[in-house]
Write an enzyme that holds these catalytic residues in place. Structure first.
Site, PDB file in Angstrom:
ATOM      1  N   THR A   1      -5.843   8.319   7.372  1.00  0.00           N
ATOM      2  CA  THR A   1      -5.745   7.118   6.548  1.00  0.00           C
ATOM      3  C   THR A   1      -7.155   6.631   6.261  1.00  0.00           C
ATOM      4  O   THR A   1      -8.087   6.921   7.016  1.00  0.00           O
ATOM      5  CB  THR A   1      -4.917   6.032   7.275  1.00  0.00           C
ATOM      6  OG1 THR A   1      -4.860   4.866   6.454  1.00  0.00           O
ATOM      7  CG2 THR A   1      -5.498   5.666   8.623  1.00  0.00           C
ATOM      8  N   GLY A   2      -7.306   5.908   5.169  1.00  0.00           N
ATOM      9  CA  GLY A   2      -8.627   5.391   4.827  1.00  0.00           C
ATOM     10  C   GLY A   2      -9.095   5.895   3.474  1.00  0.00           C
ATOM     11  O   GLY A   2      -8.290   6.237   2.609  1.00  0.00           O
TER      12      GLY A   2
ATOM     13  N   ARG B   1      -6.537   8.796 -10.540  1.00  0.00           N
ATOM     14  CA  ARG B   1      -7.156   9.152  -9.253  1.00  0.00           C
ATOM     15  C   ARG B   1      -6.078   9.552  -8.229  1.00  0.00           C
ATOM     16  O   ARG B   1      -5.065   8.906  -8.080  1.00  0.00           O
ATOM     17  CB  ARG B   1      -7.960   7.963  -8.727  1.00  0.00           C
ATOM     18  CG  ARG B   1      -8.695   8.226  -7.400  1.00  0.00           C
ATOM     19  CD  ARG B   1      -7.896   7.764  -6.204  1.00  0.00           C
ATOM     20  NE  ARG B   1      -8.632   7.908  -4.944  1.00  0.00           N
ATOM     21  CZ  ARG B   1      -8.087   7.710  -3.743  1.00  0.00           C
ATOM     22  NH1 ARG B   1      -6.819   7.369  -3.648  1.00  0.00           N
ATOM     23  NH2 ARG B   1      -8.797   7.870  -2.659  1.00  0.00           N
TER      24      ARG B   1
ATOM     25  N   SER C   1       0.805  -1.229   0.000  1.00  0.00           N
ATOM     26  CA  SER C   1       0.000   0.000   0.000  1.00  0.00           C
ATOM     27  C   SER C   1       0.833   1.272   0.000  1.00  0.00           C
ATOM     28  O   SER C   1       0.276   2.366   0.014  1.00  0.00           O
ATOM     29  CB  SER C   1      -0.895  -0.002   1.239  1.00  0.00           C
ATOM     30  OG  SER C   1      -0.085  -0.184   2.380  1.00  0.00           O
TER      31      SER C   1
ATOM     32  N   THR D   1       1.686   7.015   0.232  1.00  0.00           N
ATOM     33  CA  THR D   1       0.784   5.906  -0.101  1.00  0.00           C
ATOM     34  C   THR D   1       0.818   5.595  -1.594  1.00  0.00           C
ATOM     35  O   THR D   1       1.176   6.448  -2.404  1.00  0.00           O
ATOM     36  CB  THR D   1      -0.665   6.279   0.286  1.00  0.00           C
ATOM     37  OG1 THR D   1      -1.501   5.134   0.190  1.00  0.00           O
ATOM     38  CG2 THR D   1      -1.227   7.368  -0.602  1.00  0.00           C
TER      39      THR D   1
ATOM     40  N   THR E   1      -2.081   3.454   4.242  1.00  0.00           N
ATOM     41  CA  THR E   1      -1.188   4.604   4.111  1.00  0.00           C
ATOM     42  C   THR E   1      -0.355   4.765   5.381  1.00  0.00           C
ATOM     43  O   THR E   1      -0.853   4.539   6.475  1.00  0.00           O
ATOM     44  CB  THR E   1      -2.039   5.882   3.930  1.00  0.00           C
ATOM     45  OG1 THR E   1      -2.690   5.784   2.672  1.00  0.00           O
ATOM     46  CG2 THR E   1      -1.218   7.141   4.008  1.00  0.00           C
TER      47      THR E   1
HETATM   48  C1  SD4 Z   1      -6.172   7.196  -0.312  1.00  0.00           C
HETATM   49  N1  SD4 Z   1      -6.045   7.607   2.023  1.00  0.00           N
HETATM   50  O1  SD4 Z   1      -5.538   7.170  -1.354  1.00  0.00           O
HETATM   51  C2  SD4 Z   1      -5.455   6.857   0.946  1.00  0.00           C
HETATM   52  C3  SD4 Z   1      -5.485   5.397   1.151  1.00  0.00           C
HETATM   53  C4  SD4 Z   1      -5.150   5.008   2.543  1.00  0.00           C
HETATM   54  O2  SD4 Z   1      -4.610   3.670   4.181  1.00  0.00           O
HETATM   55  O3  SD4 Z   1      -5.183   5.729   3.466  1.00  0.00           O
HETATM   56  N2  SD4 Z   1      -4.836   3.881   2.849  1.00  0.00           N
HETATM   57  O4  SD4 Z   1      -7.369   7.449  -0.263  1.00  0.00           O
END
Ligand code: SD4
Length: 325
Positions: A237-238, A214, A84, A204, A186
């Site tokens: 994160t997320g 994207r 990731s 990330t 991330t």
């Molecule tokens: C995203 N926030 O590209 C990032 C992905 C992520 O833990 O946080 N992964 O949306």
């Protein structure tokens, strides 16, 4: 809003200008927060353990919080087993590994790259953007050209195992981000150094199998990361779209500035998402630290964990969440 913060908001409005005294402490009408000068590292997910370890080593050897924040996450970027971040990151739906990263220091300087391909350490490129250009963010081909001119090497970041996972995904090609699994990892890292200064980093490969082009929250100052050295710092994160729509990391730090504890600020920023957006199938986790070294963490769903290192102790901790199970 808590009673305490309502009180602070009213009294701050009545005494515009109250907020900061010198650089040693942030003062509200009710509390004085004393800046810690004990080195500390705080970062997202289990890979935060190794990032913290490196950040603290760098700071123990004389590096500042910015050095710690950069070098700490570089360990994770270079790890081919992590799917990731950086090398080995899962690709977009067309098989391209595209990277997002940003960095911010205690003076409010910021640098960022997004949609960067074939460069293993986007965080180091982001720092170069901050230090060597008059800009904050470089994207795509321009970011890559800049990285190459700065001496970074071009390399293939799609490992065999990530390629296999992508080929497996192609069989159904269903895009359905899964909470806490593989596409939510991330690394965001906040460091405090012996001067008591705060810096942060976030890097990330973004959501796995995303549309080509994207860009998520992670390279966006205020969404994936924000540092205000007078008050605190936050990382996210997320599912990036949710943090982008609420400028989440800025919001967390702004709430700290208004008098919230780091934990309360993370909870209020998650509440903002819950109140405004379709949140049930998505994970978001916030992690924050104020200048006194107090930390906070909160997520929408269970499963978000983070690593906190201070005084030689590096601990993985489960964050509390809005939904339970
Ligand atoms: C995203 N926030 O590209 C990032 C992905 C992520 O833990 O946080 N992964 O949306």
């Amino acid at each position: 809003m808590s009673t305490r913060r309502k009180f602070l908001k009213n009294s701050l409005a009545a005494t515009a200008g109250v907020g900061l005294v010198g650089t040693a402490c942030a003062e509200t009408s009710q509390t004085t927060v004393v800046r810690s000068n004990k080195p500390k590292a705080l970062s997202t997910w289990v890979h935060g353990i190794e990032a913290n370890e490196e950040a603290m080593r760098v700071m123990a050897e004389g590096g500042n919080a910015l050095d710690g924040a950069e070098k700490g996450v570089m360990v994770v970027e270079a790890d081919p087993k992590g799917s990731s971040v950086g090398l080995g990151g899962l690709p977009d739906r067309d098989g391209n590994v595209t990277l997002d990263a940003c960095i911010m220091d205690h003076e409010g300087n910021a640098g960022s790259v997004c949609f960067l391909q074939n460069i293993k350490h986007p965080i180091a490129v982001a720092r170069k953007v901050m230090e060597e250009t008059p800009h904050v963010m470089l994207a795509g081909e321009g970011a890559k050209r800049f990285a190459l001119a700065q001496g970074f090497a071009e390399e293939n970041l799609l490992t065999e195992s990530s390629k296999k996972a992508w080929e497996e995904w192609l069989k159904s090609a269903e895009y359905n981000p899964i909470i806490n699994v593989e596409n939510h990892d991330t690394i965001g890292l906040i460091c405090q150094d012996t001067q008591g200064n705060l810096s942060g980093s976030c890097t990330t490969s973004g959501l796995a199998y995303k549309m080509h082009g994207r860009v998520g929250d992670s390279p966006i100052i205020g969404a994936g990361l924000f540092v205000d050295n007078d008050y605190g710092a936050a990382v996210a994160t997320g599912m990036g779209e949710l943090m982008m729509k609420t400028l989440g990391s800025f919001l967390v730090v702004e709430l700290i500035r208004q008098g919230a504890a780091a934990q309360e600020a993370c909870e209020d920023a998650i509440q903002r998402i819950v109140d405004k957006l379709d949140y049930k199938s998505f994970q978001v986790g916030y992690l924050a630290m104020d200048i006194a070294g107090n930390t906070g963490a909160y997520a929408i769903h269970p499963g978000f964990n983070y690593a906190e290192m201070v005084d030689g102790k590096n601990e993985l901790i489960d964050a509390k969440s809005y939904l339970n199970g």
